[in-house]
Scaffold this motif. Structure first.
Motif, mmCIF file in Angstrom:
data_model
loop_
_atom_site.group_PDB
_atom_site.id
_atom_site.type_symbol
_atom_site.label_atom_id
_atom_site.label_comp_id
_atom_site.label_asym_id
_atom_site.label_seq_id
_atom_site.Cartn_x
_atom_site.Cartn_y
_atom_site.Cartn_z
ATOM 1 N N LYS A 123 1.011 -1.207 0.121
ATOM 2 C CA LYS A 123 0.191 -0.100 -0.130
ATOM 3 C C LYS A 123 0.627 1.259 0.055
ATOM 4 O O LYS A 123 0.368 2.446 0.377
ATOM 5 N N GLY A 124 2.114 1.137 -0.297
ATOM 6 C CA GLY A 124 3.150 2.153 -0.695
ATOM 7 C C GLY A 124 3.839 2.221 -1.599
ATOM 8 O O GLY A 124 3.831 1.221 -2.388
ATOM 9 N N ILE A 125 4.947 2.847 -1.600
ATOM 10 C CA ILE A 125 6.084 2.654 -2.526
ATOM 11 C C ILE A 125 7.141 2.745 -1.765
ATOM 12 O O ILE A 125 7.557 3.455 -0.741
ATOM 13 N N ASP A 126 8.422 1.968 -2.054
ATOM 14 C CA ASP A 126 9.566 1.984 -1.652
ATOM 15 C C ASP A 126 10.480 2.521 -2.524
ATOM 16 O O ASP A 126 10.623 2.386 -3.506
ATOM 17 N N THR A 207 0.739 7.476 1.038
ATOM 18 C CA THR A 207 -0.079 8.716 1.264
ATOM 19 C C THR A 207 -1.678 8.316 1.090
ATOM 20 O O THR A 207 -2.058 7.427 0.630
ATOM 21 N N ARG A 208 -2.326 8.608 2.340
ATOM 22 C CA ARG A 208 -3.409 8.442 2.921
ATOM 23 C C ARG A 208 -4.399 9.347 2.835
ATOM 24 O O ARG A 208 -4.129 10.551 3.450
ATOM 25 N N PHE A 209 -5.607 8.997 2.462
ATOM 26 C CA PHE A 209 -6.795 10.070 2.688
ATOM 27 C C PHE A 209 -8.079 9.354 3.456
ATOM 28 O O PHE A 209 -8.657 8.429 2.996
ATOM 29 N N MET A 210 -7.950 9.736 4.678
ATOM 30 C CA MET A 210 -8.898 9.130 5.708
ATOM 31 C C MET A 210 -8.956 7.671 5.623
ATOM 32 O O MET A 210 -9.876 6.940 5.405
ATOM 33 N N GLY A 211 -7.641 7.163 5.417
ATOM 34 C CA GLY A 211 -7.512 5.716 5.660
ATOM 35 C C GLY A 211 -7.072 5.119 4.344
ATOM 36 O O GLY A 211 -6.678 3.850 4.318
ATOM 37 N N TYR A 212 -7.680 5.512 3.140
ATOM 38 C CA TYR A 212 -7.523 4.951 2.019
ATOM 39 C C TYR A 212 -5.903 5.121 1.756
ATOM 40 O O TYR A 212 -5.717 6.378 1.517
ATOM 41 N N ALA A 213 -5.482 4.148 1.273
ATOM 42 C CA ALA A 213 -4.047 4.094 0.820
ATOM 43 C C ALA A 213 -3.953 4.460 -0.787
ATOM 44 O O ALA A 213 -3.967 3.683 -1.675
ATOM 45 N N ILE A 214 -3.870 5.662 -1.079
ATOM 46 C CA ILE A 214 -3.603 6.308 -2.476
ATOM 47 C C ILE A 214 -2.170 5.820 -2.907
ATOM 48 O O ILE A 214 -1.144 5.643 -2.207
ATOM 49 N N ASN A 215 -2.145 5.378 -4.231
ATOM 50 C CA ASN A 215 -0.856 5.254 -4.842
ATOM 51 C C ASN A 215 0.092 6.507 -4.903
ATOM 52 O O ASN A 215 -0.507 7.453 -5.564
ATOM 53 N N ALA A 233 -6.986 14.886 -7.566
ATOM 54 C CA ALA A 233 -8.547 14.361 -7.443
ATOM 55 C C ALA A 233 -8.829 13.093 -6.874
ATOM 56 O O ALA A 233 -8.617 12.069 -7.371
ATOM 57 N N PHE A 234 -8.971 12.862 -5.721
ATOM 58 C CA PHE A 234 -9.344 11.660 -4.636
ATOM 59 C C PHE A 234 -10.828 11.067 -5.344
ATOM 60 O O PHE A 234 -11.731 11.827 -5.481
ATOM 61 N N TYR A 239 -8.368 5.676 -6.929
ATOM 62 C CA TYR A 239 -7.298 6.018 -6.064
ATOM 63 C C TYR A 239 -5.997 5.238 -6.102
ATOM 64 O O TYR A 239 -4.996 5.547 -5.603
ATOM 65 N N THR A 240 -6.203 3.822 -6.668
ATOM 66 C CA THR A 240 -5.023 2.948 -6.687
ATOM 67 C C THR A 240 -4.307 3.184 -7.824
ATOM 68 O O THR A 240 -3.117 2.545 -7.937
ATOM 69 N N LYS A 241 -4.636 3.903 -8.763
ATOM 70 C CA LYS A 241 -3.804 4.284 -10.087
ATOM 71 C C LYS A 241 -2.848 5.300 -9.967
ATOM 72 O O LYS A 241 -3.082 6.368 -9.230
ATOM 73 N N GLY A 242 -1.772 4.835 -10.521
ATOM 74 C CA GLY A 242 -0.856 6.006 -10.695
ATOM 75 C C GLY A 242 -0.734 6.923 -11.811
ATOM 76 O O GLY A 242 -1.900 6.718 -12.787
#
Length: 313
Positions: A123-126, A207-215, A233-234, A239-242
């Motif tokens: 749910k993140g980027i390394d 990067t999170r918005f109200m718990g949602y793990a944005i790409n 624009a969330f 939100y999972t797309k880059g």
């Protein structure tokens, strides 16, 4: 004194050493050998303590490593780590991402997305770093939490920002901030490392918005060390797309499609892990909580337990 010309000296292999009051000491061959053996012994000890991994091998290991446990849903008290309620999360939200700073200059070594091998999302980027590289706050904000997660993030920091985002920084060697401390974008907040579940030094960045793990690649252009646009624009559907606007580069298929839906299509059941909730499982597999309950004959007050198998189709 016998005079020898240069050729004779060279042939005889002799070395003429001037005689001074504080003459240099000549180390004998045997003493030199003893020192050499000691040096090799010390090097052998160092090799036992420090394992050097070639760059390409290290990157491969990061890609294959099991993604971190999600601190927002697994193994933690949700009241302290994920204070957000699903019902309060809007379907769409424009988020201002001006006034940013890159968390570190490292390149992406493991992208956001579903890991089929482990049946879980990364749910993140390394981002690749060296041990103890400085990690910086991505936006202005306040430190909400600093903690340690042995099986996942190691030492980590969560920052809350006025734009509505929260950012997570994991596998830190040392945190430089404390909860409730105010930070500015670009302020040093930690020293990077390899604590927790990690195969080598890197920053796990979310990067999170109200718990949602944005790409994170939807907000940041890591290759060019900038943001894609001044606002993000969330949307619960995207939100999972880059994003990648480079003309010579196209998005990988895994980023063009919703990786949660990919997870959904590849599995028909899921074994509940400690810390899972119906909401977190439903979100991870592109289902609504209502649909997940219906598939498994669960009522409004039904609970789930660790080890329980749930139907996803």
């Amino acid at each position: 004194m016998i005079k020898l010309n240069k050729i004779a000296v060279a042939c005889l292999g002799l070395l003429i050493i001037p005689t001074f009051a504080n003459a240099q000491h000549i180390i004998s061959k045997s003493a030199h050998s003893d020192m050499h053996k000691q040096l090799l012994a010390n090097q052998a000890k160092s090799k036992d303590q420090i394992k050097l991994i070639e760059k390409n091998t290290f990157i491969d290991l990061l890609d294959e490593a099991e993604p971190e446990l999600d601190i927002y849903t697994e193994g933690w008290n949700s009241k302290s780590v994920n204070p957000f309620k699903e019902a309060d999360v809007p379907d769409n939200k424009i988020i201002d991402v001006t006034g940013y700073a890159m968390p570190c200059p490292g390149r992406v070594t493991s992208p956001y997305g579903y890991r089929a091998r482990f049946g879980r999302m990364h749910k993140g980027i390394d981002l690749g770093i060296r041990n103890n590289d400085t990690i910086y706050a991505a936006f202005d904000g306040k430190v909400r939490l600093t903690a340690y997660e042995r099986k996942g993030y190691g030492n980590y920091v969560i920052l809350r920002h006025p734009n509505g985002l929260e950012t997570v920084y994991g596998h830190l060697n040392k945190t430089l901030v404390k909860p409730d401390e105010t930070v500015r974008a670009g302020d040093p907040i930690a020293l990077g490392g390899s604590t927790g579940r990690s195969t080598g030094p890197h920053l796990h960045f979310e990067t999170r918005f109200m718990g949602y793990a944005i790409n994170p690649a939807a907000i940041f252009d890591f290759a060019n060390q900038t943001t894609h646009t001044d606002s993000y624009a969330f949307s619960k559907s995207t939100y999972t797309k880059g994003r990648n606007y480079a003309p010579s580069n196209t998005l990988a298929q895994a980023e063009r499609e919703n990786p949660y839906k990919k997870a959904k299509s590849s599995r028909s059941t899921y074994k509940v892990k400690k810390g899972d909730t119906l909401s977190s499982i439903a979100r991870s597999y592109g289902l609504s909580v209502t649909r997940l309950k219906k598939l498994n004959g669960l009522g409004k007050s039904s609970t789930i337990r660790s080890g329980q198998t749930l139907k996803l189709k």
